[in-house]
Design a protein around this motif. Structure first.
Motif, PDB file in Angstrom:
ATOM      1  N   MET A   1       0.681  -1.234   0.061  1.00  0.00           N
ATOM      2  CA  MET A   1      -0.034  -0.010  -0.115  1.00  0.00           C
ATOM      3  C   MET A   1       0.810   1.270  -0.004  1.00  0.00           C
ATOM      4  O   MET A   1       0.663   2.047   0.973  1.00  0.00           O
ATOM      5  N   ARG A   2       1.534   1.412  -0.951  1.00  0.00           N
ATOM      6  CA  ARG A   2       2.777   2.361  -1.130  1.00  0.00           C
ATOM      7  C   ARG A   2       2.043   3.532  -1.760  1.00  0.00           C
ATOM      8  O   ARG A   2       1.140   3.550  -2.715  1.00  0.00           O
ATOM      9  N   SER A   3       2.119   4.914  -1.170  1.00  0.00           N
ATOM     10  CA  SER A   3       1.423   5.969  -1.841  1.00  0.00           C
ATOM     11  C   SER A   3       2.237   7.248  -1.633  1.00  0.00           C
ATOM     12  O   SER A   3       3.078   7.427  -0.940  1.00  0.00           O
ATOM     13  N   GLY A   4       2.156   8.008  -2.742  1.00  0.00           N
ATOM     14  CA  GLY A   4       3.207   9.104  -2.774  1.00  0.00           C
ATOM     15  C   GLY A   4       2.697  10.333  -1.686  1.00  0.00           C
ATOM     16  O   GLY A   4       3.058  11.284  -1.277  1.00  0.00           O
ATOM     17  N   ASN A   5       1.246  10.193  -1.520  1.00  0.00           N
ATOM     18  CA  ASN A   5       0.617  11.035  -0.506  1.00  0.00           C
ATOM     19  C   ASN A   5       1.228  10.864   0.837  1.00  0.00           C
ATOM     20  O   ASN A   5       0.787   9.844   1.197  1.00  0.00           O
ATOM     21  N   PRO A   6       1.944  11.767   1.630  1.00  0.00           N
ATOM     22  CA  PRO A   6       2.197  11.651   2.730  1.00  0.00           C
ATOM     23  C   PRO A   6       1.209  11.162   3.811  1.00  0.00           C
ATOM     24  O   PRO A   6       1.494  10.645   4.982  1.00  0.00           O
ATOM     25  N   ALA A   7      -0.055  11.502   3.470  1.00  0.00           N
ATOM     26  CA  ALA A   7      -1.041  11.369   4.401  1.00  0.00           C
ATOM     27  C   ALA A   7      -1.554   9.892   4.402  1.00  0.00           C
ATOM     28  O   ALA A   7      -2.204   9.345   5.195  1.00  0.00           O
ATOM     29  N   LEU A   8      -1.121   9.225   3.231  1.00  0.00           N
ATOM     30  CA  LEU A   8      -1.835   7.747   3.047  1.00  0.00           C
ATOM     31  C   LEU A   8      -0.529   7.041   2.712  1.00  0.00           C
ATOM     32  O   LEU A   8       0.021   6.894   1.945  1.00  0.00           O
ATOM     33  N   LYS A   9       0.087   6.529   3.837  1.00  0.00           N
ATOM     34  CA  LYS A   9       1.365   5.696   3.663  1.00  0.00           C
ATOM     35  C   LYS A   9       1.017   4.442   4.263  1.00  0.00           C
ATOM     36  O   LYS A   9       0.083   3.858   4.716  1.00  0.00           O
ATOM     37  N   GLN A  10       2.183   3.357   4.149  1.00  0.00           N
ATOM     38  CA  GLN A  10       1.974   1.965   4.384  1.00  0.00           C
ATOM     39  C   GLN A  10       1.646   1.629   5.664  1.00  0.00           C
ATOM     40  O   GLN A  10       0.836   0.849   6.074  1.00  0.00           O
ATOM     41  N   SER A  11       1.870   2.311   6.788  1.00  0.00           N
ATOM     42  CA  SER A  11       1.754   2.506   8.103  1.00  0.00           C
ATOM     43  C   SER A  11       0.382   3.054   8.549  1.00  0.00           C
ATOM     44  O   SER A  11       0.250   2.988   9.987  1.00  0.00           O
ATOM     45  N   THR A  12      -0.358   3.559   7.813  1.00  0.00           N
ATOM     46  CA  THR A  12      -1.609   4.277   8.213  1.00  0.00           C
ATOM     47  C   THR A  12      -2.235   3.454   8.900  1.00  0.00           C
ATOM     48  O   THR A  12      -3.229   3.696   9.821  1.00  0.00           O
ATOM     49  N   THR A 157       6.894  11.484  -7.001  1.00  0.00           N
ATOM     50  CA  THR A 157       6.407  12.660  -6.074  1.00  0.00           C
ATOM     51  C   THR A 157       7.666  13.163  -5.061  1.00  0.00           C
ATOM     52  O   THR A 157       7.341  14.337  -4.826  1.00  0.00           O
ATOM     53  N   GLY A 158       8.451  12.196  -4.549  1.00  0.00           N
ATOM     54  CA  GLY A 158       9.540  12.800  -3.452  1.00  0.00           C
ATOM     55  C   GLY A 158      10.326  13.527  -4.378  1.00  0.00           C
ATOM     56  O   GLY A 158      10.834  14.625  -3.739  1.00  0.00           O
ATOM     57  N   GLY A 159      10.636  13.134  -5.475  1.00  0.00           N
ATOM     58  CA  GLY A 159      11.620  14.136  -6.417  1.00  0.00           C
ATOM     59  C   GLY A 159      10.988  15.445  -6.600  1.00  0.00           C
ATOM     60  O   GLY A 159      11.748  16.463  -6.545  1.00  0.00           O
ATOM     61  N   ILE A 160       9.675  15.471  -6.981  1.00  0.00           N
ATOM     62  CA  ILE A 160       9.043  16.828  -6.889  1.00  0.00           C
ATOM     63  C   ILE A 160       9.176  17.689  -5.804  1.00  0.00           C
ATOM     64  O   ILE A 160       9.298  18.919  -5.618  1.00  0.00           O
ATOM     65  N   TYR A 164      10.883  21.451  -5.240  1.00  0.00           N
ATOM     66  CA  TYR A 164       9.867  22.535  -4.724  1.00  0.00           C
ATOM     67  C   TYR A 164      10.726  23.029  -3.430  1.00  0.00           C
ATOM     68  O   TYR A 164      10.644  24.252  -3.090  1.00  0.00           O
ATOM     69  N   LEU A 165      11.101  22.194  -2.530  1.00  0.00           N
ATOM     70  CA  LEU A 165      11.831  22.494  -1.307  1.00  0.00           C
ATOM     71  C   LEU A 165      13.024  23.226  -1.564  1.00  0.00           C
ATOM     72  O   LEU A 165      13.348  24.359  -0.995  1.00  0.00           O
ATOM     73  N   ALA A 166      13.880  22.830  -2.670  1.00  0.00           N
ATOM     74  CA  ALA A 166      15.181  23.625  -2.772  1.00  0.00           C
ATOM     75  C   ALA A 166      14.634  24.878  -3.468  1.00  0.00           C
ATOM     76  O   ALA A 166      15.430  26.032  -3.390  1.00  0.00           O
ATOM     77  N   SER A 167      13.805  24.845  -4.175  1.00  0.00           N
ATOM     78  CA  SER A 167      13.352  26.208  -4.761  1.00  0.00           C
ATOM     79  C   SER A 167      12.986  27.337  -3.895  1.00  0.00           C
ATOM     80  O   SER A 167      13.254  28.365  -3.958  1.00  0.00           O
ATOM     81  N   MET A 168      12.146  26.743  -2.801  1.00  0.00           N
ATOM     82  CA  MET A 168      11.665  27.670  -1.668  1.00  0.00           C
ATOM     83  C   MET A 168      12.955  28.256  -0.896  1.00  0.00           C
ATOM     84  O   MET A 168      13.097  29.230  -0.673  1.00  0.00           O
ATOM     85  N   VAL A 169      13.893  27.254  -0.521  1.00  0.00           N
ATOM     86  CA  VAL A 169      15.017  27.596   0.314  1.00  0.00           C
ATOM     87  C   VAL A 169      16.057  28.668  -0.650  1.00  0.00           C
ATOM     88  O   VAL A 169      16.300  29.528  -0.169  1.00  0.00           O
ATOM     89  N   ILE A 197       1.812  13.554 -12.577  1.00  0.00           N
ATOM     90  CA  ILE A 197       2.374  12.714 -11.076  1.00  0.00           C
ATOM     91  C   ILE A 197       0.981  12.960 -10.094  1.00  0.00           C
ATOM     92  O   ILE A 197       0.799  12.161  -9.358  1.00  0.00           O
ATOM     93  N   ALA A 198       0.764  14.349 -10.163  1.00  0.00           N
ATOM     94  CA  ALA A 198      -0.398  14.495  -9.076  1.00  0.00           C
ATOM     95  C   ALA A 198      -1.723  13.594  -9.271  1.00  0.00           C
ATOM     96  O   ALA A 198      -2.294  13.204  -8.353  1.00  0.00           O
ATOM     97  N   ALA A 199      -2.066  13.646 -10.582  1.00  0.00           N
ATOM     98  CA  ALA A 199      -3.117  13.028 -11.033  1.00  0.00           C
ATOM     99  C   ALA A 199      -3.089  11.458 -10.652  1.00  0.00           C
ATOM    100  O   ALA A 199      -3.812  10.887 -10.075  1.00  0.00           O
ATOM    101  N   LEU A 200      -1.658  10.837 -11.032  1.00  0.00           N
ATOM    102  CA  LEU A 200      -1.574   9.563 -10.690  1.00  0.00           C
ATOM    103  C   LEU A 200      -1.622   9.241  -9.112  1.00  0.00           C
ATOM    104  O   LEU A 200      -1.870   8.128  -8.658  1.00  0.00           O
TER     105      LEU A 200
END
Length: 250
Positions: A1-12, A157-160, A164-169, A197-200
């Motif tokens: 149950m791997r998900s790119g959404n941090p709210a929905l991950k394997q240990s949920t 998703t992690g790469g994106i 974005y984090l690097a762009s913000m910093v 990727i967001a759609a997937l």
């Protein structure tokens, strides 16, 4: 149950102390219940978004958007983190997240609309059109959330997120990552990739919620599943706004 959404991950759906699957007994998570709660969260978000839009959009232009935008962004992030780490609080924190996130979306949408008239309706239609198209594809079996599919989407998703984090910093030091935020072909291509990727991630969310229903997760997980799905929808909507703004800027 791997998900790119941090709210929905394997240990949920696992108990943090024992590692066993948490089951809800007779009062369990259902698909209809999750759908209903997703609709409630979307309605709450729309109401506060409409309020924020009305407050910042004036005949003189956009006025006083910063408090709604930053308040909604920071408040939404805090409530999202609380919901992720205290899943049992989801019946309270998920509606609060929807209300606060609406303030952010309403102010940001008003700003985009002032620059590109008609862009908000286009982004809304594309977001929900994508949602229903992928839901149909998932339910009909045209798209299957295999382990390799999940791994690929999660990695992208992690790469994106890192970009974005690097762009913000770097932005704090006045440095911009070249091309990807511009309206050239590279910028548009990057936005198209992020939208895909967001759609997937929606497919992973559907699969994850369905897994929770099959495993008879507790009833409060309906709110948590609805919250996780909304996180992806908010991201997808923002990315559609960014893509459309780049296209209209050319």
């Amino acid at each position: 149950m791997r998900s790119g959404n941090p709210a929905l991950k394997q240990s949920t759906f696992l108990d943090s102390s024992s590692g066993a699957i948490v089951r809800g007994g007779d009062n369990v998570m259902t698909l209809n219940g999750t759908v209903n709660k997703t609709g409630m969260l979307l309605l709450m978000c729309v109401l506060t978004a409409a309020f924020a839009w009305g407050q910042v959009s004036t005949p003189q232009g956009i006025v006083g958007a910063a408090p709604y935008m930053w308040g909604g962004l920071i408040g939404g992030f805090v409530l999202a983190m609380v919901t992720i780490f205290k899943k049992t609080w989801a019946p309270i924190t998920a509606p609060m997240y929807a209300l606060v996130e609406g303030l952010f979306l309403g102010s940001v949408s008003a700003m985009f609309e002032s620059m590109f008239p008609g862009i908000v309706m286009q982004a809304v239609l594309l977001t929900f059109g994508t949602l229903f198209a992928l839901l149909f594809a998932y339910r009909s079996g045209l798209i299957k959330a295999t382990e390799n599919f999940k791994l690929g989407v999660a990695a992208a998703t992690g790469g994106i997120f890192l970009v974005y984090l690097a762009s913000m910093v770097l932005g704090f030091f006045g440095i911009q990552i070249p091309l990807i935020h511009e309206s050239g072909l590279v910028g548009i291509g990057f936005s198209l990739f992020v939208v895909v990727i967001a759609a997937l991630n929606l497919v992973l969310d559907f699969d994850f919620i369905e897994s929770g229903v099959e495993q008879q997760a507790p009833k409060y997980m309906e709110w948590y599943g609805a919250f996780g799905l909304m996180v992806t929808l908010v991201w997808l909507y923002i990315e559609f706004l960014r893509l459309l703004s780049k296209l209209q800027s050319r």
